[in-house]
Design an enzyme around this catalytic site. Structure first.
Site, PDB file in Angstrom:
ATOM      1  N   ARG A 223     -27.176 -81.010  39.267  1.00  0.00           N
ATOM      2  CA  ARG A 223     -27.463 -80.451  38.205  1.00  0.00           C
ATOM      3  C   ARG A 223     -28.779 -80.580  37.152  1.00  0.00           C
ATOM      4  O   ARG A 223     -29.277 -81.284  37.947  1.00  0.00           O
ATOM      5  CB  ARG A 223     -26.319 -81.536  37.469  1.00  0.00           C
ATOM      6  CG  ARG A 223     -25.030 -81.495  37.844  1.00  0.00           C
ATOM      7  CD  ARG A 223     -24.528 -80.394  37.263  1.00  0.00           C
ATOM      8  NE  ARG A 223     -23.261 -79.820  37.324  1.00  0.00           N
ATOM      9  CZ  ARG A 223     -21.797 -79.165  38.601  1.00  0.00           C
ATOM     10  NH1 ARG A 223     -23.543 -78.460  38.835  1.00  0.00           N
ATOM     11  NH2 ARG A 223     -21.364 -79.518  38.744  1.00  0.00           N
ATOM     12  N   HIS A 271     -27.927 -71.287  40.444  1.00  0.00           N
ATOM     13  CA  HIS A 271     -27.155 -71.942  40.508  1.00  0.00           C
ATOM     14  C   HIS A 271     -26.109 -70.835  41.445  1.00  0.00           C
ATOM     15  O   HIS A 271     -24.978 -70.800  41.083  1.00  0.00           O
ATOM     16  CB  HIS A 271     -26.862 -72.058  39.406  1.00  0.00           C
ATOM     17  CG  HIS A 271     -25.533 -73.821  39.749  1.00  0.00           C
ATOM     18  ND1 HIS A 271     -25.364 -74.080  38.340  1.00  0.00           N
ATOM     19  CD2 HIS A 271     -25.068 -74.123  40.404  1.00  0.00           C
ATOM     20  CE1 HIS A 271     -24.827 -75.201  38.973  1.00  0.00           C
ATOM     21  NE2 HIS A 271     -23.438 -75.080  39.785  1.00  0.00           N
TER      22      HIS A 271
END
Ligand code: GLV
Length: 309
Positions: A223, A271
């Site tokens: 993250r 991502h």
């Protein structure tokens, strides 16, 4: 009794018939159509609606359609609701592929050669072989352990660090805060696959980077909020860190004026490291619901609220 899916149309198209044929008595609704909200016992979602429990008062299980659960506001989900993470072979395989690619890219000085090519520079750097490169994985759970195993199989000198101890063949496994420094001291390429919790927020910072050998390289496929960006930029300037591959940023998308975009020592991917694969994830979801309906309550993918993952 019903199951509600709030996700992509592609998943709905495959998961609805799968559930309908295996569990004909369980109504399967696709958001925004919910049927009678009082009937909803299961919800599969990435980001739940804000009025979750007033809207679905009889909800028993929330499934994350991804590996992470940090997008959930746990304080808004009562204790009696079970939260389940996505652990499925397709998502794991994708992460193994991504980390192998990123590790090999850093291992073979990929970022330097891309920068050199842009300047038409023909200049060889000394080669190390995989056995000479020490790769350390932070987070040895359902993603980290298979990633470590794949790296070890590819010849890398691999170690892992996690909150509790794991055992992976050919991987040196460290555990707990007291073993973190020893892990970092022997890590040339650091891979972050940790869950995002209060304890891991901002963990990739100057104090951690300084414990790595000089010139270490970073991969973050967990993250964005694990990383303190100004600390990374400062460490790149000093040479303590020599390169980074970042699949995640905070916020996402990465703002167009972020200094991360233009730094030749940084490679950004949007991502894409891994995501739940429709076929395999659907089968895992169905299997979990079937086992839940049969009375099973202890799933390895069940979130432990005290740990936050
Ligand atoms: C993606 O980041 C996921 O949590 O599945």
């Amino acid at each position: 009794m019903s199951f509600l899916l709030k996700s992509t149309p592609e998943r709905a198209e495959v998961w609805k018939p799968l559930f309908n044929s295996a569990l004909p008595d369980l109504a399967f609704h696709v958001w925004p159509e919910t049927g009678d909200p009082k009937e909803v016992r299961f919800l599969a979602v990435w980001e739940p609606p804000s009025d979750l429990l007033t809207r679905f008062p009889n909800l028993e299980v929330i499934f994350s359609v991804g590996a992470g659960v940090d997008q959930f506001d746990m304080s808004a989900i009562p204790e009696h609701v079970t939260i389940i993470r996505m652990i499925e072979p397709g998502l794991t395989e994708g992460m193994v592929d991504y980390v192998l690619w990123a590790t090999l890219t850093l291992h073979r000085d990929g970022l330097t050669y891309i920068a050199q090519q842009k300047q038409h520079i023909w200049k060889a750097r000394p080669n190390l072989v995989a056995t000479q490169r020490r790769v350390g994985i932070m987070g040895m759970g359902t993603l980290g352990a298979p990633v470590a195993q794949a790296l070890a199989l590819n010849g890398f000198n691999c170690s892992g660090w996690s909150r509790s101890r794991h055992t992976v063949p050919d991987v040196t496994c460290h555990a707990g805060p007291e073993e973190l420094d020893a892990f970092l001291a022997t890590t040339d390429i650091l891979v972050c696959l940790l869950p995002l919790t209060e304890a891991t927020h901002g963990i990739l910072n100057t104090s951690l980077f300084e414990k790595l050998p000089k010139g270490a390289q970073i991969i973050n496929a967990a993250r964005g909020a694990h990383l303190v960006v100004p600390d990374l930029l400062e460490m790149l300037e000093s040479g303590q860190i020599s390169a980074a591959i970042l699949d995640v940023t905070d916020p996402e998308p990465l703002p167009t004026d972020s200094p991360l975009w233009d730094d030749p020592r940084i490679l950004i991917t949007p991502h894409i490291a891994s995501s739940s694969q429709t076929e395999t994830a659907g089968r895992v979801l169905l299997d979990t619901v079937q086992r839940y309906l049969a009375g099973e309550r202890d799933f390895p993918s069940k979130v432990d609220r005290s740990k936050g993952y």
